[in-house]
Write a protein that holds these residues in place. Structure first.
Motif, PDB file in Angstrom:
ATOM      1  N   UNK A  22       0.816  -1.228   0.000  1.00  0.00           N
ATOM      2  CA  UNK A  22       0.000   0.000   0.000  1.00  0.00           C
ATOM      3  C   UNK A  22       0.842   1.267   0.000  1.00  0.00           C
ATOM      4  N   UNK A  23       2.128   1.168  -0.400  1.00  0.00           N
ATOM      5  CA  UNK A  23       2.997   2.342  -0.427  1.00  0.00           C
ATOM      6  C   UNK A  23       3.837   2.292  -1.687  1.00  0.00           C
ATOM      7  N   UNK A  24       3.562   3.180  -2.621  1.00  0.00           N
ATOM      8  CA  UNK A  24       4.219   3.182  -3.928  1.00  0.00           C
ATOM      9  C   UNK A  24       5.345   4.202  -3.910  1.00  0.00           C
ATOM     10  N   UNK A  25       6.579   3.738  -3.738  1.00  0.00           N
ATOM     11  CA  UNK A  25       7.704   4.653  -3.589  1.00  0.00           C
ATOM     12  C   UNK A  25       8.959   4.049  -4.205  1.00  0.00           C
ATOM     13  N   UNK A  26       9.713   4.889  -4.910  1.00  0.00           N
ATOM     14  CA  UNK A  26      11.007   4.495  -5.457  1.00  0.00           C
ATOM     15  C   UNK A  26      12.030   5.541  -5.048  1.00  0.00           C
ATOM     16  N   UNK A  27      13.109   5.100  -4.420  1.00  0.00           N
ATOM     17  CA  UNK A  27      14.229   5.992  -4.124  1.00  0.00           C
ATOM     18  C   UNK A  27      15.203   5.949  -5.294  1.00  0.00           C
ATOM     19  N   UNK A  28      15.659   7.121  -5.728  1.00  0.00           N
ATOM     20  CA  UNK A  28      16.611   7.233  -6.821  1.00  0.00           C
ATOM     21  C   UNK A  28      18.006   7.392  -6.244  1.00  0.00           C
ATOM     22  N   UNK A  34      17.016  11.361  -4.350  1.00  0.00           N
ATOM     23  CA  UNK A  34      15.660  11.876  -4.561  1.00  0.00           C
ATOM     24  C   UNK A  34      14.693  10.702  -4.506  1.00  0.00           C
ATOM     25  N   UNK A  35      13.404  11.012  -4.475  1.00  0.00           N
ATOM     26  CA  UNK A  35      12.391   9.968  -4.404  1.00  0.00           C
ATOM     27  C   UNK A  35      11.234  10.228  -5.341  1.00  0.00           C
ATOM     28  N   UNK A  36      10.535   9.157  -5.694  1.00  0.00           N
ATOM     29  CA  UNK A  36       9.312   9.244  -6.484  1.00  0.00           C
ATOM     30  C   UNK A  36       8.208   8.550  -5.713  1.00  0.00           C
TER      31      UNK A  36
END
Length: 267
Positions: free
Chosen positions: A183-189, A197-199
């Motif tokens: 339930x958490x849509x996150x990508x760390x760059x 940074x993050x998306x």
């Protein structure tokens, strides 16, 4: 916000040239330049000096003599969203801008020279989120981080992370580290193994009047105190202070509506 960088020491970390893809500067274009400088000067302790004028009146914000951000004035006839824009470092802004176009993004400004400071372009990703590209010459970007009043993190709020993360990975060479959660849509760059940074995919929670957009987190000594001062100065609270794994965070807006976040990192 997920993995915020934690490499700065207690007295701040100074920076020279930034690795390609690293957020290296944040800039805000507004209608009321003097009033906006007064607001952020009172909130963060910034002082101002003139910067390159290629896009109109522009000032650099300084903290203890170090450049930390920029604020410029929009032409009266330009009715654009008032927003903080992160600039991502590039060794060749012309080549990066061409890659942006080839990958489905657009370039709205430039590439163009900013006097002797460097070369820039302003574009948007395929979802419409605006970002800058900066090729440093004399001006390397944000000169200090890790102390109150400096940018701490940049995060893209978008509908879903997967497709737009591929765009940024292709253009800037990021390594991705998705957060595995139902339930958490996150990508760390990441660059060179460190998060820069993050998306964050937030689906229909995106503000309808904004769409996908980048948001900058600024370090503060005390989030609750900073929010109180912000309100006294004419700013607005969008999400009140709350504790997170990375510190106490609030999402706010300045008097012209530019959204940003305040974060009090754990000591």
């Amino acid at each position: 916000m997920t993995e915020a960088r934690g490499s700065a020491g207690p007295n701040g970390e100074t920076h020279a040239r930034h690795a390609p893809g690293t957020p290296c500067w944040v800039s805000l274009m507004v209608h009321g330049l003097t009033a906006t400088q007064d607001f952020y000067g009172s909130l963060f302790g910034w002082e101002f000096q003139p910067g390159p004028q290629q896009l109109g009146p522009y000032s650099r914000a300084l903290l203890d003599g170090y450049e930390v951000a920029g604020i410029g004035q929009l032409p009266p006839d330009r009715h654009l969203p008032i927003a903080w824009t992160p600039y991502l470092a590039s060794d060749d802004v012309d080549a990066t801008a061409e890659t942006v176009r080839l990958c489905g993004g657009t370039i709205g400004v430039g590439p163009l020279d900013a006097a002797e400071a460097g070369r820039l372009a302003i574009g948007s990703d395929p979802s419409g989120a605006v970002f800058g590209i900066w090729q440093a010459a004399e001006h390397h970007g944000t000169a200090i981080t890790g102390v109150p009043g400096t940018p701490a993190w940049n995060e893209l709020l978008t509908f879903e992370s997967a497709s737009v993360a591929k765009f940024y990975e292709t253009v800037f060479g990021y390594e991705e580290e998705p957060v595995v959660s139902a339930d958490f849509d996150y990508v760390a760059l990441h660059i060179e193994g460190r998060p820069v940074a993050g998306i964050h995919g937030v689906g229909n929670s995106l503000p309808r009047d904004r769409g996908p957009h980048w948001i900058t987190y600024f370090e503060v000594a005390d989030t609750d105190d900073a929010v109180g001062r912000l309100v006294d100065l004419g700013g607005h609270v969008l999400k009140p202070p709350m504790d997170s794994a990375h510190g106490r965070v609030a999402t706010v807006a300045d008097p012209e509506g530019a959204r940003f976040s305040l974060i009090e990192s754990p000591r």
